[in-house]
Scaffold this active site. Structure first.
Site, PDB file in Angstrom:
ATOM      1  N   GLU A 100       8.367   5.666 -21.177  1.00 33.95           N
ATOM      2  CA  GLU A 100       9.645   5.031 -20.825  1.00 33.95           C
ATOM      3  C   GLU A 100      10.584   4.945 -22.024  1.00 33.95           C
ATOM      4  OE1 GLU A 100       8.128   2.102 -17.239  1.00 33.95           O
ATOM      5  OE2 GLU A 100       7.688   1.463 -19.267  1.00 33.95           O
ATOM      6  N   ASP A 143       6.723   9.006 -16.507  1.00 34.32           N
ATOM      7  CA  ASP A 143       6.539   7.848 -15.621  1.00 34.32           C
ATOM      8  C   ASP A 143       7.008   8.358 -14.264  1.00 34.32           C
ATOM      9  OD1 ASP A 143       6.747   5.573 -14.115  1.00 34.32           O
ATOM     10  OD2 ASP A 143       8.042   4.475 -15.511  1.00 34.32           O
ATOM     11  N   GLU A 179       1.919   7.871 -16.931  1.00 36.71           N
ATOM     12  CA  GLU A 179       1.698   6.428 -16.876  1.00 36.71           C
ATOM     13  C   GLU A 179       0.591   6.081 -15.875  1.00 36.71           C
ATOM     14  OE1 GLU A 179       5.243   3.603 -16.202  1.00 36.71           O
ATOM     15  OE2 GLU A 179       4.001   3.537 -14.406  1.00 36.71           O
ATOM     16  N   ASP A 217       3.797   5.903  -5.579  1.00 43.86           N
ATOM     17  CA  ASP A 217       3.569   6.074  -7.018  1.00 43.86           C
ATOM     18  C   ASP A 217       2.632   7.261  -7.248  1.00 43.86           C
ATOM     19  OD1 ASP A 217       4.794   4.215  -8.735  1.00 43.86           O
ATOM     20  OD2 ASP A 217       3.442   2.624  -8.107  1.00 43.86           O
ATOM     21  N   ASP A 242       0.828  -1.197   0.000  1.00 42.45           N
ATOM     22  CA  ASP A 242       0.000   0.000   0.000  1.00 42.45           C
ATOM     23  C   ASP A 242       0.868   1.255   0.000  1.00 42.45           C
ATOM     24  OD1 ASP A 242      -2.606   0.917  -0.038  1.00 42.45           O
ATOM     25  OD2 ASP A 242      -2.526   1.445   2.090  1.00 42.45           O
ATOM     26  N   LEU A 299       7.154   7.210 -11.185  1.00 44.37           N
ATOM     27  CA  LEU A 299       8.048   6.356 -10.410  1.00 44.37           C
ATOM     28  C   LEU A 299       8.288   5.074 -11.202  1.00 44.37           C
ATOM     29  CD1 LEU A 299       9.196   7.341  -7.795  1.00 44.37           C
ATOM     30  CD2 LEU A 299       7.585   5.894  -6.586  1.00 44.37           C
TER      31      LEU A 299
HETATM   32  P1  AHG Z   1       7.035   0.709 -13.455  1.00 46.57           P
HETATM   33  O1  AHG Z   1       7.493   0.534 -12.027  1.00 46.57           O
HETATM   34  O2  AHG Z   1       6.988   2.151 -13.871  1.00 46.57           O
HETATM   35  O3  AHG Z   1       5.766  -0.038 -13.764  1.00 46.57           O
HETATM   36  O4  AHG Z   1       8.174   0.133 -14.432  1.00 46.57           O
HETATM   37  C1  AHG Z   1       8.736  -1.128 -14.219  1.00 46.57           C
HETATM   38  C2  AHG Z   1       9.303  -1.594 -15.522  1.00 46.57           C
HETATM   39  C3  AHG Z   1      10.778  -1.262 -15.753  1.00 46.57           C
HETATM   40  O5  AHG Z   1      11.292  -0.215 -15.063  1.00 46.57           O
HETATM   41  C4  AHG Z   1      11.476  -2.543 -15.450  1.00 46.57           C
HETATM   42  O6  AHG Z   1      12.644  -2.661 -16.205  1.00 46.57           O
HETATM   43  C5  AHG Z   1      10.457  -3.574 -15.802  1.00 46.57           C
HETATM   44  O7  AHG Z   1       9.208  -2.987 -15.580  1.00 46.57           O
HETATM   45  C6  AHG Z   1      10.576  -4.830 -14.987  1.00 46.57           C
HETATM   46  O8  AHG Z   1       9.671  -5.756 -15.473  1.00 46.57           O
HETATM   47  P2  AHG Z   1       9.803  -7.315 -15.147  1.00 46.57           P
HETATM   48  O9  AHG Z   1       9.535  -7.466 -13.687  1.00 46.57           O
HETATM   49  O10 AHG Z   1       8.777  -7.968 -16.023  1.00 46.57           O
HETATM   50  O11 AHG Z   1      11.199  -7.744 -15.532  1.00 46.57           O
HETATM   51 MN    MN Z   2       8.361   2.424 -15.429  1.00 45.11          MN
HETATM   52 MN    MN Z   3       5.907   3.778 -12.969  1.00 43.74          MN
END
Ligand code: AHG
Ligand code: MN
Ligand code: MN
Length: 339
Positions: free
Chosen positions: A276, A117, A94, A71, A65, A119
């Site tokens: 991204e 994005d 995002e 975020d 949470d 965070l």
């Molecule tokens: P976010 O936290 O903005 O959703 O982005 C996460 C993204 C990226 O930053 C990262 O390389 C990827 O998701 C990781 O994904 P997996 O866990 O599928 O590898």
């Molecule tokens: Mn991201």
């Molecule tokens: Mn994000």
């Protein structure tokens, strides 16, 4: 510019204002707003570790949470900072389904929209691992006297006028480009200012790192699996943080390649083109690197049809991205039998 004294982000941005093709204080003001939002987010990210430690003892404050709140907190801070100054006419995040038009402040009509994005890698927060913020700035294409519209946000990466990221790591760093090279600023917590620390960043031609979620290996196409086998044969070191800002930051400085190919779960890739892939591609290209999709198209040339469109990506040192491309071309030309 003298190297002997501290140059703050604000000072650097103002000095560079004349470099912009459409020189105006507006873009300068926007970058400064983002710098302010980054400092506020940084303060909260730093406290999050502490909040999570307390949260473990009190089960009603679930860690998940908190992460989710952060975020949204980062998202809101960025929106607030950008709204207040009226330096942009719209935002797409995002975290929001739709873009947010921004009313002009004091009759000032703005020419820019910002995408971000707030965070990146937020699943890392509850374990005290680096996260980031990614942003991109476009010049609006809609009429300046009307509210912004979707077309302002669905522009190709090649139309970005600025992009950057903030890495909340062991130190906090803001890296940005306006299409004239890439510069990095480290937050000096004692004075609360981002100070120029990495001037004219150049990505190494090649490096020893590859960064991919190797846990999905069997879900990648055969060409990609062969390339990953090659990286392993070459004894490249595997590093994967789960926050692409952090992984790409390493590659920008030490050389390497970051991959997020299509998988069975994400046939179009997982990462988001607008928030991204495009901003980070602009930065990496400006530093001398390359960024292409698993289908070998340049990321910044891809058509943007939806705000939350996904993309596959291979990004990093130019020689390594070229090598990956050659691998995929060679293996996809083979007959499908035996793949
Ligand atoms: P976010 O936290 O903005 O959703 O982005 C996460 C993204 C990226 O930053 C990262 O390389 C990827 O998701 C990781 O994904 P997996 O866990 O599928 O590898
Ligand atoms: Mn991201
Ligand atoms: Mn994000």
């Amino acid at each position: 510019m003298s190297n002997n004294r501290t140059v703050t982000l604000d000072e650097f941005i103002i000095r560079r204002q004349k470099d912009f093709s459409f020189a105006s204080g507006e873009l300068t003001g926007l970058l400064r707003d983002i710098g302010v939002a980054a400092k506020i987010v940084n303060r909260e990210v730093n406290k999050a570790g502490l909040l999570n430690i307390l949260g473990v003892a009190d089960k009603s404050n679930a860690t998940g949470d908190e992460v989710q709140k952060l975020d949204l907190y980062a998202n809101q801070k960025l929106i607030d900072c950008l709204k207040n100054s009226g330096e942009c006419c719209g935002i797409a995040s995002e975290e929001n389904e739709d873009f947010i038009p921004i009313n002009s402040v004091a009759d000032k009509s703005s020419k820019y929209v910002v995408v971000f994005d707030p965070l990146d890698g937020s699943s890392n927060i509850d374990v005290n691992v680096s996260v980031g913020t990614i942003f991109g700035i476009y010049r609006r294409v809609s009429d300046a006297n009307s509210p912004c519209n979707l077309d302002d946000f669905l522009q190709k990466g090649t139309k970005l006028v600025a992009a950057g990221y903030v890495l909340y790591g062991t130190s906090t760093l803001l890296v940005y480009t306006t299409g004239r090279g890439v510069n990095g600023f480290t937050l000096d917590p004692t004075i609360g200012e981002f100070c120029l620390s990495h001037q004219d960043i150049q990505i190494p031609e090649r490096g020893n790192y590859y960064s991919v979620n190797q846990g999905y290996y069997l879900k990648f196409d055969v060409e990609m699996r062969r390339y990953i086998d090659y990286c392993s044969d070459m004894n490249y070191r595997l590093r994967y943080i789960g926050s692409m800002v952090s992984d790409i930051h390493r590659i920008l400085f030490q050389g390497g390649i970051f991959l997020y190919p299509n998988t069975r779960k994400y046939p179009q890739g997982k990462l988001r083109l607008v928030y991204e892939c495009n901003p980070l591609s602009f930065i990496v290209e400006q530093a001398g690197g390359r960024s292409i999709s698993s289908q070998l198209e340049r990321i910044m040339d891809l058509d943007v049809k939806h705000l939350h469109q996904r993309a596959t990506i291979a990004i990093g040192s130019p020689a390594m991205v070229d090598e990956m491309k050659a691998f995929v071309e060679r293996y996809s030309a083979l007959p499908t039998f035996g793949k």
